[in-house]
Design an enzyme around this catalytic site. Structure first.
Site, PDB file in Angstrom:
ATOM      1  N   GLY A 178      21.267   4.361  12.809  1.00  0.00           N
ATOM      2  CA  GLY A 178      20.689   3.230  12.101  1.00  0.00           C
ATOM      3  C   GLY A 178      19.192   3.130  12.258  1.00  0.00           C
ATOM      4  O   GLY A 178      18.543   3.959  12.907  1.00  0.00           O
ATOM      5  N   LYS A 199      18.779  -4.069  14.473  1.00  0.00           N
ATOM      6  CA  LYS A 199      19.250  -2.705  14.248  1.00  0.00           C
ATOM      7  C   LYS A 199      20.429  -2.732  13.287  1.00  0.00           C
ATOM      8  O   LYS A 199      21.384  -3.487  13.464  1.00  0.00           O
ATOM      9  CB  LYS A 199      19.666  -2.043  15.563  1.00  0.00           C
ATOM     10  CG  LYS A 199      20.112  -0.594  15.370  1.00  0.00           C
ATOM     11  CD  LYS A 199      20.333   0.106  16.698  1.00  0.00           C
ATOM     12  CE  LYS A 199      20.684   1.579  16.478  1.00  0.00           C
ATOM     13  NZ  LYS A 199      20.853   2.311  17.725  1.00  0.00           N
ATOM     14  N   ASP A 223      24.984   5.854  25.958  1.00  0.00           N
ATOM     15  CA  ASP A 223      23.859   6.462  25.235  1.00  0.00           C
ATOM     16  C   ASP A 223      22.547   6.239  26.001  1.00  0.00           C
ATOM     17  O   ASP A 223      21.546   5.805  25.432  1.00  0.00           O
ATOM     18  CB  ASP A 223      23.756   5.882  23.829  1.00  0.00           C
ATOM     19  CG  ASP A 223      23.030   6.827  22.870  1.00  0.00           C
ATOM     20  OD1 ASP A 223      22.914   8.025  23.195  1.00  0.00           O
ATOM     21  OD2 ASP A 223      22.576   6.364  21.806  1.00  0.00           O
TER      22      ASP A 223
END
Length: 702
Positions: free
Chosen positions: A371, A388, A484
């Site tokens: 994104g 986001k 992540d």
């Protein structure tokens, strides 16, 4: 004595008789003048006894109308008594002189087109039963036009150019004798006394026009003068021509007006006032006392205005409705019953749209495989946020995702970027974070346009991220897997403090639960090789990614770089070789130029290797990592992969070829998403084409 009174009485009687005689004579003279057959005046035609035929009529207001806009219509109006042109003048010589003054008005049916005009007429008869409309103006017909036996004199005010009648244009004044083919004609105009020049005059303007026609029999001269009713009589006539009416005007003639309409567009013809004198100058009309013309359009105009108002209202209603539908569609978002419990955490799409100025490119902070991130300012509080946009395909997955996102919105730690809430729109999920003024850490590590971070700042950031990860794994009511961890997801506040952000891939589970996942995600270089075997994300996977992050910050390069020599593609390989040779500090970031605390640098590099071990059971926990960093525990020995004498990567686990061809392919896709199907029972050596089952998404790049 008696004689004197008698004389006085006789004188008084004689005086009384004289006065009565004188009064009687004056009354007779006045009555004779009032009923003078040679002159008359009509300031409006109310109660006037005119001879009317055709469509002519007198309105109650005193307006004389010759025609309406009906096609091929004729109208006549004549003074009821004939004028005696045989009466002798004081010199006992017959005179045909006359003077007339009248006000006309022609109102066209259409502004862009008109019908035929009208004419002032002196005729031997008022019988025009054989006359035709259109170009003959109700005076003649095709059979008698030009016949000398007509004995008709007319001044026409024509508004159609009839070529067969040799008209000069469609707005002219003409002198007609026994025919509508004029002896002389001239475009309609008037002389402005003030400007000392002729000015054009539009006969079908719909405004009243005053006309003076004067004929001198002695000079055989005819003058025709026009002017708007707002102007005085011009000093100069429009048309002055020599003409002998001796053979035209008989002893008695009728005076009046004739008008006709055409076959297409037409005029309404009006006479508002009229005066005539055969033996002298015609009396001036009282312009202010003349009847008024009807408003242009009348009822038709009112109806048209009403239609226009209704049409405008409907158009406004349609535009308003379309705008409402468009805005509703523009800001449309999904809001299901199960989300009600998350109300306080949900932002409206309209709020975020306005906050980011419509998600304009100038608001873009960055973008990645999952994104784009936009800077925004909340409309009512002026708080700065980062928004986001993330896509999601499964409805059930979206429900679980939102549930976890909202739960993580309750996370509070000084080294976490606060997740303020979310918004759902179609298959799009918008995540709202606190805005970090200095952006992401990777820009400082890899972008030469940003200032270089010194070692003290880097070490402080590492400790902050470790604290945040410890809070996620052990300090909250549930276990939170970030999944992540990397430099691009570590954001720096205004004081360059590191805050772990981007929970778009995060998952959480109860401490006694099983962290099962069906969709494995991560970034190549940070992704735990064990994920390909088990299909489950655990705390050890976050530790593996944190190890790659430690090496990334200390060495100033990305954990995976396909553009380098095959031996150096993975940063962990390079650091492992340096450690084996006893020169581990050589792997440090050259931009630091050796300006670092040796013990801290060596600790971070070795800890990076420990966390990157291919065996999860040999990796430290995040709590142990935090203790090593603060110096409360000593680092254990580093165990390299027994087969290849180094920590392994997920590429080996998936048996991907490290040939030049593969490296080139990786380089070409370094900023894209690579979707690989794999099974929880995948073993080393299975070909990539044979892998199936659970879908794993590898993000290749930063």
């Amino acid at each position: 004595m008696l004689c004197r009174p008698f004389i006085l009485f006789t004188m008084a009687a004689a005086f009384t008789s004289f006065c009565f005689w004188l009064f009687s004579c004056l009354s007779v003279i006045s009555l004779a003048r009032a009923e003078d057959p040679d002159q008359f005046i009509y300031n409006g035609f109310r109660d006037a006894n005119l001879h009317l035929d055709g469509n002519a009529k007198i309105h109650p207001t005193g307006r004389l109308q010759l025609t309406n806009i009906t096609k091929q219509l004729v109208g006549h109006a004549f003074h009821p008594s004939p004028i005696n042109f045989n009466a002798s003048s004081p010199s006992s010589v017959r005179s045909l002189s006359f003077s007339t003054n009248f006000v006309i008005a022609m109102v066209p049916e259409l502004k862009s087109a008109s019908g035929h005009g009208l004419a002032f007429v002196i005729s031997q008869s008022t019988d025009f039963s054989r006359a035709e409309a259109v170009q003959y103006l109700g005076l003649f017909s095709a059979t008698n036009n030009g016949n000398s036996a007509n004995h008709i004199f007319a001044v026409e005010f024509d508004t159609i150019q009839s070529l067969d009648m040799k008209d000069i244009d469609n707005n002219h004044v003409g002198i007609d004798v026994n025919s509508v083919i004029s002896n002389r004609s001239i475009p309609a105009a008037y002389f402005s006394n003030k400007e000392r020049k002729n000015k054009s005059l539009n006969l079908i303007s719909g405004d009243p026009i005053q006309v003076w026609i004067d004929y001198s029999d002695g000079e055989k001269l005819l003058n025709v003068t026009l002017a708007p009713t707002t102007s005085p009589k011009p000093y100069q006539p429009l048309l002055s021509t020599s003409i002998d009416l001796t053979g035209i005007l008989l002893d008695t003639m009728y005076v009046g007006f004739s008008a006709a309409t055409g076959t297409i567009a037409n005029n309404k013809h009006y006479i508002l006032g009229w005066s005539f004198n055969r033996s002298g100058q015609a009396q001036s009309l009282d312009i202010s006392g003349l009847p008024k013309l009807p408003k242009v359009g009348g009822r038709t105009k009112t109806v048209l205005r009403l239609i226009m108002i209704i049409a405008a209202a409907l158009l406004l209603l349609i535009i308003t409705g379309a705008t409402y539908v468009y805005r509703k569609k523009k800001y449309e978002e999904i809001n299901e019953d199960w989300e009600k419990e998350y109300g306080p955490q949900r932002f409206s799409y309209k709020t975020l749209y306005k906050a980011t100025k419509g998600f304009k490119d100038k608001q873009l902070l960055g973008s990645g495989g999952f994104g784009k991130v936009y800077k925004g300012t909340l409309p009512f509080s002026d708080e700065e946020i980062a928004v986001k946009k993330v896509s999601h395909e499964s409805d059930q997955g979206m429900k679980e995702f939102v549930s976890e996102i909202v739960s993580m919105g309750r996370l509070r730690h000084r080294n976490l970027v606060r997740l303020r809430g979310y918004c759902r729109r179609k298959k799009e999920l918008l995540l709202v974070y606190d805005y970090m003024a200095n952006g992401s850490l990777d820009k400082f590590l890899f972008n030469d346009d940003n200032p270089n971070l010194n070692w003290s700042q880097r070490f402080q950031i590492i400790r902050g991220v470790a604290d945040a990860l410890l809070y996620l794994h052990e300090g909250w009511e549930q276990v939170v897997l970030h999944r992540d961890i990397k430099a691009s997801n570590v954001l720096l506040d205004s004081n360059l403090n590191g805050r772990l952000g981007d929970f778009g891939l995060a998952r959480l589970y109860d401490r006694d639960g099983d962290p099962q996942t069906t969709r494995l995600v991560g970034t190549l270089g940070y992704l735990d090789p064990e994920l390909a075997r088990t299909g489950k994300a655990t705390e050890t996977a976050d530790v593996f990614a944190f190890g790659a992050f430690l090496l990334e910050v200390a060495c100033g390069r990305k954990p995976f770089d396909p553009n380098l020599h095959p031996e150096d593609i993975f940063l962990v390989d390079l650091v492992g070789r340096c450690w084996k040779r006893g020169i581990i500090l050589d792997a440090s970031d050259p931009r630091l130029q050796g300006n670092y605390v040796v013990e801290e640098m060596e600790k971070v590099l070795k800890l990076g290797l420990l966390c990157s071990n291919s065996r999860p059971d040999l990796r430290p926990t995040i709590k142990e990592v935090e203790q090593y960093l603060v110096g409360n525990a000593s680092l254990p020995d580093i165990h390299l992969d027994s087969a290849q004498n180094r920590p392994s990567s997920i590429l080996e686990t998936l048996s991907l070829d490290h040939s030049t061809e593969t490296n080139t392919s990786m380089a070409n896709n370094s900023e894209s998403n690579c979707i690989i199907s794999c099974s929880s029972s995948v073993e080393r050596g299975v070909s990539l084409n044979s892998l199936s089952s659970t879908e794993t998404v590898l993000r290749i790049g930063r």
